[in-house]
Design a protein around this motif. Sequence first.
Motif, PDB file in Angstrom:
ATOM      1  N   ARG A  78       0.842  -1.208   0.250  1.00 50.02           N
ATOM      2  CA  ARG A  78      -0.086   0.124   0.033  1.00 50.02           C
ATOM      3  C   ARG A  78       0.812   1.264   0.016  1.00 50.02           C
ATOM      4  NH1 ARG A  78      -4.777  -1.972   4.051  1.00 50.02           N
ATOM      5  NH2 ARG A  78      -5.862  -3.199   2.245  1.00 50.02           N
ATOM      6  N   ARG A  79       2.091   1.208   0.526  1.00 55.43           N
ATOM      7  CA  ARG A  79       3.045   2.351   0.610  1.00 55.43           C
ATOM      8  C   ARG A  79       3.357   2.671  -0.868  1.00 55.43           C
ATOM      9  NH1 ARG A  79       7.510   1.043   3.759  1.00 55.43           N
ATOM     10  NH2 ARG A  79       8.500  -0.230   1.722  1.00 55.43           N
ATOM     11  N   ASP A  80       3.613   1.797  -1.809  1.00 51.17           N
ATOM     12  CA  ASP A  80       3.826   2.013  -3.174  1.00 51.17           C
ATOM     13  C   ASP A  80       2.975   1.127  -4.243  1.00 51.17           C
ATOM     14  OD1 ASP A  80       4.985   3.097  -5.379  1.00 51.17           O
ATOM     15  OD2 ASP A  80       6.853   2.083  -4.947  1.00 51.17           O
ATOM     16  N   ARG A  81       2.061   1.448  -4.773  1.00 54.69           N
ATOM     17  CA  ARG A  81       1.118   0.536  -5.338  1.00 54.69           C
ATOM     18  C   ARG A  81       1.839   0.330  -6.964  1.00 54.69           C
ATOM     19  NH1 ARG A  81      -2.988  -2.489  -4.086  1.00 54.69           N
ATOM     20  NH2 ARG A  81      -3.763  -2.170  -6.030  1.00 54.69           N
ATOM     21  N   ARG A  82       2.639   1.183  -7.099  1.00 55.31           N
ATOM     22  CA  ARG A  82       3.271   0.797  -8.383  1.00 55.31           C
ATOM     23  C   ARG A  82       4.670   0.077  -8.539  1.00 55.31           C
ATOM     24  NH1 ARG A  82       1.710   4.715 -12.596  1.00 55.31           N
ATOM     25  NH2 ARG A  82       3.650   4.263 -13.639  1.00 55.31           N
ATOM     26  N   ALA A  83       4.988  -0.439  -7.406  1.00 52.48           N
ATOM     27  CA  ALA A  83       6.194  -1.212  -7.148  1.00 52.48           C
ATOM     28  C   ALA A  83       6.059  -2.569  -7.845  1.00 52.48           C
ATOM     29  CB  ALA A  83       6.582  -1.358  -5.576  1.00 52.48           C
ATOM     30  N   THR A  84       7.339  -2.862  -8.305  1.00 49.52           N
ATOM     31  CA  THR A  84       7.275  -4.306  -9.237  1.00 49.52           C
ATOM     32  C   THR A  84       7.457  -5.131  -7.874  1.00 49.52           C
ATOM     33  OG1 THR A  84       9.669  -4.148  -9.301  1.00 49.52           O
ATOM     34  CG2 THR A  84       8.053  -3.435 -11.237  1.00 49.52           C
ATOM     35  N   LEU A  85       7.157  -6.581  -8.436  1.00 47.44           N
ATOM     36  CA  LEU A  85       7.343  -7.733  -7.490  1.00 47.44           C
ATOM     37  C   LEU A  85       8.866  -7.827  -6.884  1.00 47.44           C
ATOM     38  CD1 LEU A  85       5.939  -9.966  -6.281  1.00 47.44           C
ATOM     39  CD2 LEU A  85       6.435 -11.411  -8.165  1.00 47.44           C
ATOM     40  N   PRO A  86       9.734  -7.568  -7.933  1.00 48.28           N
ATOM     41  CA  PRO A  86      11.218  -7.366  -7.119  1.00 48.28           C
ATOM     42  C   PRO A  86      11.527  -6.410  -6.205  1.00 48.28           C
ATOM     43  CG  PRO A  86      11.245  -7.955  -9.483  1.00 48.28           C
ATOM     44  CD  PRO A  86       9.940  -7.698  -9.222  1.00 48.28           C
ATOM     45  N   GLN A  87      10.955  -5.391  -6.586  1.00 42.11           N
ATOM     46  CA  GLN A  87      11.132  -4.326  -5.512  1.00 42.11           C
ATOM     47  C   GLN A  87      10.379  -4.462  -4.179  1.00 42.11           C
ATOM     48  OE1 GLN A  87       9.364  -1.060  -7.746  1.00 42.11           O
ATOM     49  NE2 GLN A  87      11.275  -0.464  -8.805  1.00 42.11           N
ATOM     50  N   ILE A  88       9.247  -5.144  -4.039  1.00 46.77           N
ATOM     51  CA  ILE A  88       8.424  -5.547  -2.990  1.00 46.77           C
ATOM     52  C   ILE A  88       9.146  -6.620  -2.381  1.00 46.77           C
ATOM     53  CG2 ILE A  88       6.230  -6.632  -2.141  1.00 46.77           C
ATOM     54  CD1 ILE A  88       4.648  -5.212  -4.609  1.00 46.77           C
ATOM     55  N   ALA A  89       9.735  -7.629  -2.861  1.00 46.39           N
ATOM     56  CA  ALA A  89      10.359  -8.502  -2.400  1.00 46.39           C
ATOM     57  C   ALA A  89      11.824  -8.042  -1.457  1.00 46.39           C
ATOM     58  CB  ALA A  89      10.940  -9.539  -3.453  1.00 46.39           C
ATOM     59  N   ALA A  90      12.362  -7.125  -2.177  1.00 44.40           N
ATOM     60  CA  ALA A  90      13.815  -6.384  -1.650  1.00 44.40           C
ATOM     61  C   ALA A  90      13.170  -5.642  -0.404  1.00 44.40           C
ATOM     62  CB  ALA A  90      14.271  -5.638  -2.661  1.00 44.40           C
ATOM     63  N   ASP A  91      12.160  -4.917  -0.424  1.00 44.71           N
ATOM     64  CA  ASP A  91      11.797  -4.044   0.568  1.00 44.71           C
ATOM     65  C   ASP A  91      11.407  -5.099   1.760  1.00 44.71           C
ATOM     66  OD1 ASP A  91      12.005  -1.828  -0.500  1.00 44.71           O
ATOM     67  OD2 ASP A  91       9.984  -1.307  -0.773  1.00 44.71           O
ATOM     68  N   PHE A  92      10.613  -6.158   1.669  1.00 39.36           N
ATOM     69  CA  PHE A  92      10.102  -7.196   2.597  1.00 39.36           C
ATOM     70  C   PHE A  92      11.289  -7.987   3.214  1.00 39.36           C
ATOM     71  CE2 PHE A  92       8.158 -11.161   3.945  1.00 39.36           C
ATOM     72  CZ  PHE A  92       7.163 -10.865   4.770  1.00 39.36           C
TER      73      PHE A  92
END
Length: 143
Positions: A78-92
């Motif tokens: 929800r913080r960045d709805r336009r983030a790609t899956l690799p970006q979400i995985a890196a943040d997580f």
Amino acid sequence: MAGYQDFIEFERGVIVGAREMGHSISEVAMKFGFSRTTISRVYLEYRESGKTSNLRHSCGRKKIIQERDRRRLTRIIRRDRRATLPQIAADFNAGPSTSFSVRTIQRNIIDMFFLSRRPSRVPLMSIKHSSIGLHKSPLKLTL
């Protein structure tokens, strides 16, 4: 046919208690509305194992990502709805919990009904599309 019914532990205890008090299978079946086969099966399981609980709830693979991790994943999405899956995985995976694969994170995102993820490779505009002006924003007004 109604199919296989799973009893709660209380119902199993009631069946076993009635049988232990000396009631027949037919009496217990009429009193509680279960079939005679079910009564005998539950009581036989109790006599063989000594337990009234159903062990089917403890089978299967345990969830890798816990509820706390799922809430954290929701906040990241929800913080960045336009983030790609690799970006979400890196943040997580940058957080304090165990590292998870991109595929595991993707599976959990789909399970949480976040289905409109932006693909990591966006298709390029063709010459035809750019010539008719599809590359320009439709909200720009010229005066």
